[in-house]
Structure formats: structure tokens, C-alpha cells
Design a protein around this motif. Sequence first.
Motif, PDB file in Angstrom:
ATOM      1  N   SER A 176       0.832  -1.203   0.000  1.00 57.47           N
ATOM      2  CA  SER A 176       0.000   0.000   0.000  1.00 57.47           C
ATOM      3  C   SER A 176       0.867   1.254   0.000  1.00 57.47           C
ATOM      4  O   SER A 176       0.724   2.135  -0.848  1.00 57.47           O
ATOM      5  N   GLU A 196      -2.720   7.236   4.010  1.00 57.46           N
ATOM      6  CA  GLU A 196      -3.427   6.008   4.411  1.00 57.46           C
ATOM      7  C   GLU A 196      -4.332   6.262   5.623  1.00 57.46           C
ATOM      8  O   GLU A 196      -5.410   5.688   5.730  1.00 57.46           O
ATOM      9  N   ARG A 211       7.125   3.551   5.329  1.00 55.21           N
ATOM     10  CA  ARG A 211       7.335   4.776   4.537  1.00 55.21           C
ATOM     11  C   ARG A 211       8.760   5.289   4.672  1.00 55.21           C
ATOM     12  O   ARG A 211       9.316   5.825   3.721  1.00 55.21           O
ATOM     13  N   SER A 228      -4.018  -5.102   6.652  1.00 57.02           N
ATOM     14  CA  SER A 228      -3.175  -4.751   7.793  1.00 57.02           C
ATOM     15  C   SER A 228      -3.922  -3.841   8.768  1.00 57.02           C
ATOM     16  O   SER A 228      -3.706  -3.885   9.968  1.00 57.02           O
TER      17      SER A 228
HETATM   18 MG   LIG Z   1       0.148  -1.476   4.198  1.00 62.22          MG
END
Ligand SMILES: [Mg+2]
Length: 373
Positions: A137, A171, A183, A231
Motif C-alpha cells: 500500500s 493512508e 514509509r 493490515s
Molecule cells: Mg500497508
Amino acid sequence: MEANGLIEDERSSSSSSAVIEHKAFARIGLVGNPSDVYYGRTISLNIQNFWACVTLQPSSDLLILPHPTHDLVQFNSLSQLVNRLENEGYYGGVRLLMATCKVFKNYCKEQGIHLHNNNFSLSYDTNIPRQAGLSGSSAIVCATFSCLLDFYKVRDKIPVEMRPQLILNAEKELGIVAGLQDRVAQVYGGLLYMDFNKESMNKHGHGIYTQLDTSLLPPLHLIYAENPSDSGKVHSAVRQRWLDGDKFIVSSMEEVANLALEGKKALLEKDYAKLAILMNQNFDLRRRMFGDAALGALNIEMVEVARSVGAAAKFTGSGGAVVAFCPDGPSQVELLTDACKKVGFSIVPVKVVPSLLNEIDIRTLSKSANTQA
Ligand SMILES: [Mg+2]
Ligand SMILES: Nc1ncnc2c1ncn2[C@@H]1O[C@H](COP(=O)(O)OP(=O)(O)O)[C@@H](O)[C@H]1O
Ligand SMILES: O=C(O)[C@H]1O[C@H](OP(=O)(O)O)[C@H](O)[C@@H](O)[C@@H]1O
């Protein structure tokens, strides 16, 4: 998407040519995750094995292009639609691209960073196993963010250490519970020790990030299976308990964070026997906190298969993939490979991405937020 020449592509893609393309790579949480979600510490690495790629093309209207398979809206039958939703959920990457644009625009507005008025189209592709705890993601968000930095030519105005938080905010905007380690690894590249202590987080809005020499790492293997898990869902119950001050969760999370501190020492001393112990402890603590139902039987089996040949093993993220280390060397790797193949798990040797920062990025780094080991 070819693996060769990846890094070169990544470094040269910020040229002023009309089409901008950026890759962001999968990451492995080596020790300390998920304490990054809780003011803890982690050691993570960015890996060349998998990546997401985002393309920005100037256009008259602003377009977010759905991916032909990840954002599927056309089906052969009702059963195919239901099957797809049951296995992969409702969402693809479009919402991540949109949220990134929103967070980017709002941050620039807040900071008084001028953005020109030209429009663009955004599309993405990814070969990161979906929702496998490899940060698929945030790779999509991170690559999108890099495209926007270059399209608006503001790379020099947004400090590197702030970028992981902005990528996380995209997110958060979507209600996904996640932490910073993914990240940070994806923005910086390479191998990083991250300290998310509360003081630094509250004072600066980011942690303290130390780039470690990737040659400190022993050979590692990645084990994964087709087993998407959300997640955000995995994290939400533990997060709530932590917020409620649950003593067991709070103290276990501190223990996990301490493993990263010890892990840094072990790596610097190349004490790999110690590293193996720490990786195993990390998984055992996660299992106690989250419980087997939340972790998923297949994910637990991946760890157990690795341990059955004496390898150290833990989740790379919240579940779906496992990082394994064979302290006894190549013969043990062979045993591990056979054991995985027997039960249908994929296994690949880990290839680390070197640092991804270019000269402009490095100039934005503040000394207090970044150290070199
Ligand atoms: Mg993720
Ligand atoms: N491979 C993918 N393709 C498209 N969208 C994805 C993919 N992986 C994740 N996403 C999007 O990101 C959201 C959060 O994914 P997450 O559970 O964090 O997976 P990961 O472990 O890969 O980061 C998903 O609900 C979906 O909207
Ligand atoms: O649980 C973890 O270790 C990580 O979970 C998330 O990563 P994902 O790849 O989506 O599973 C989260 O974003 C990380 O911050 C956690 O450390």
C-alpha cells in the motif's frame, strides 16, 4: 517490469521529461515491528524483489486511472465478483492515489508552497504481493508522492524526514491503521534504524532515522503465500488496547522496541546468532499480543516451517510474508527451500535496495533527524 537496472531508472526518473515515473520498493521489517506504530523502534530494509511503479503524464484534465486488474469493475459473473471481493476486499489502489493527491495539496497549502495549475493523469502498476505485509500500500503512495514532488518541482521544499509522515497521512485519511517504518524505508531506501520516540515525534513530527550500511546484513530469505490480509484490520484491536493503556500490550510493545535497539548492536557487531534470537523473540511477542486468530493460520505456518529447519523467522509486516535467516548457512537454506516448496510457499533470496536519496533530497535533510552509523 524488469528487475535489472531498477535503481538506475529510479534515480534518473526525476528528469524534466514530460512523463514522470517513480518506483517504490517493498520493505521488510527486520526487527522491532510493529512497535513503529507505538513510539517504538524498528530496523527495516527496502528490497528490490518487488516494487510499485507510478506514472504521471501531463494532461488537460486531472485523471486517476484505475488499474486493469487491481481496480477491477468488470466481471464474468456474479460469482466471480463475490469471489474477488472475498479474497481481495473492495479496494484497489485508486483510493491511495487520490488520498496522496489530497494530502500533498493540503500540506503544500499549509506550508505556503506554491503549486502550478497544470493537470496530470496518474496510473500505477505493482508486483508487490497484495496485502502481504510487504508494504504494497505505501509503495503505491510513496511512488505517487515522488511523482508529485517532481511534477510540481518541490522536491527541495519538502524535507525527506517529513515525507514518510505525509505518505502515512494518505493512508490514515482512508482509515488504515499503519505505522511509519514502511514509509521511512521506502523514502530513504537501503537499511535503516528508526527511533520513533515520543519526544522526537511530538517535537518534530518525525522520528530519528539512521542509514546503516547494507553490507552489515547476513543473507536473508523472503517467504510468502497468496493470502491477502488487511493490515488495518489486523492492527485495530491491538491499537485500541494500547490506546486504552492495556498494561500487557504497552509493556510487550516496549519489549519489541528494545529488540530493535539490541538488533542494531547485533548488526553493527555482525553478531548474527544474536540477530536470530531477536527475530524469533519479535515474532513470539507479536503472537502473544495479537493472538493466533488475528495473525492467521497460514501466516503462522510460514514461520513454523522456517523454524522447523532451525531458521529464525518473523513477519515482514502485519502478515502474509516472513523474513527468514539461516544462521547455519547454505545447507540450511537448502533445507528451508525444500520445506517451503513442499507446502507450496514461495521463497526468494532478499535483494536489498541501496539508498534512494538524490542530491536534492540530501540537501533537505536536517542533522537532528538523521544520523549515519
Ligand atoms: Mg500497508
Ligand atoms: N497490490 C495492490 N494493488 C492495489 N491496491 C492495493 C494493493 N495492495 C494494497 N492495496 C490498497 O492498500 C490498502 C491497504 O493495504 P495493506 O493491507 O496495508 O497491504 P500491504 O501489506 O500490502 O501494505 C488496501 O485496502 C488497498 O486499497
Ligand atoms: O505489523 C507490522 O509489522 C506492520 O504493519 C503494517 O505494514 P503492512 O505492510 O501493511 O503489513 C504497518 O504499516 C507497519 O507500520 C507495521 O509495522
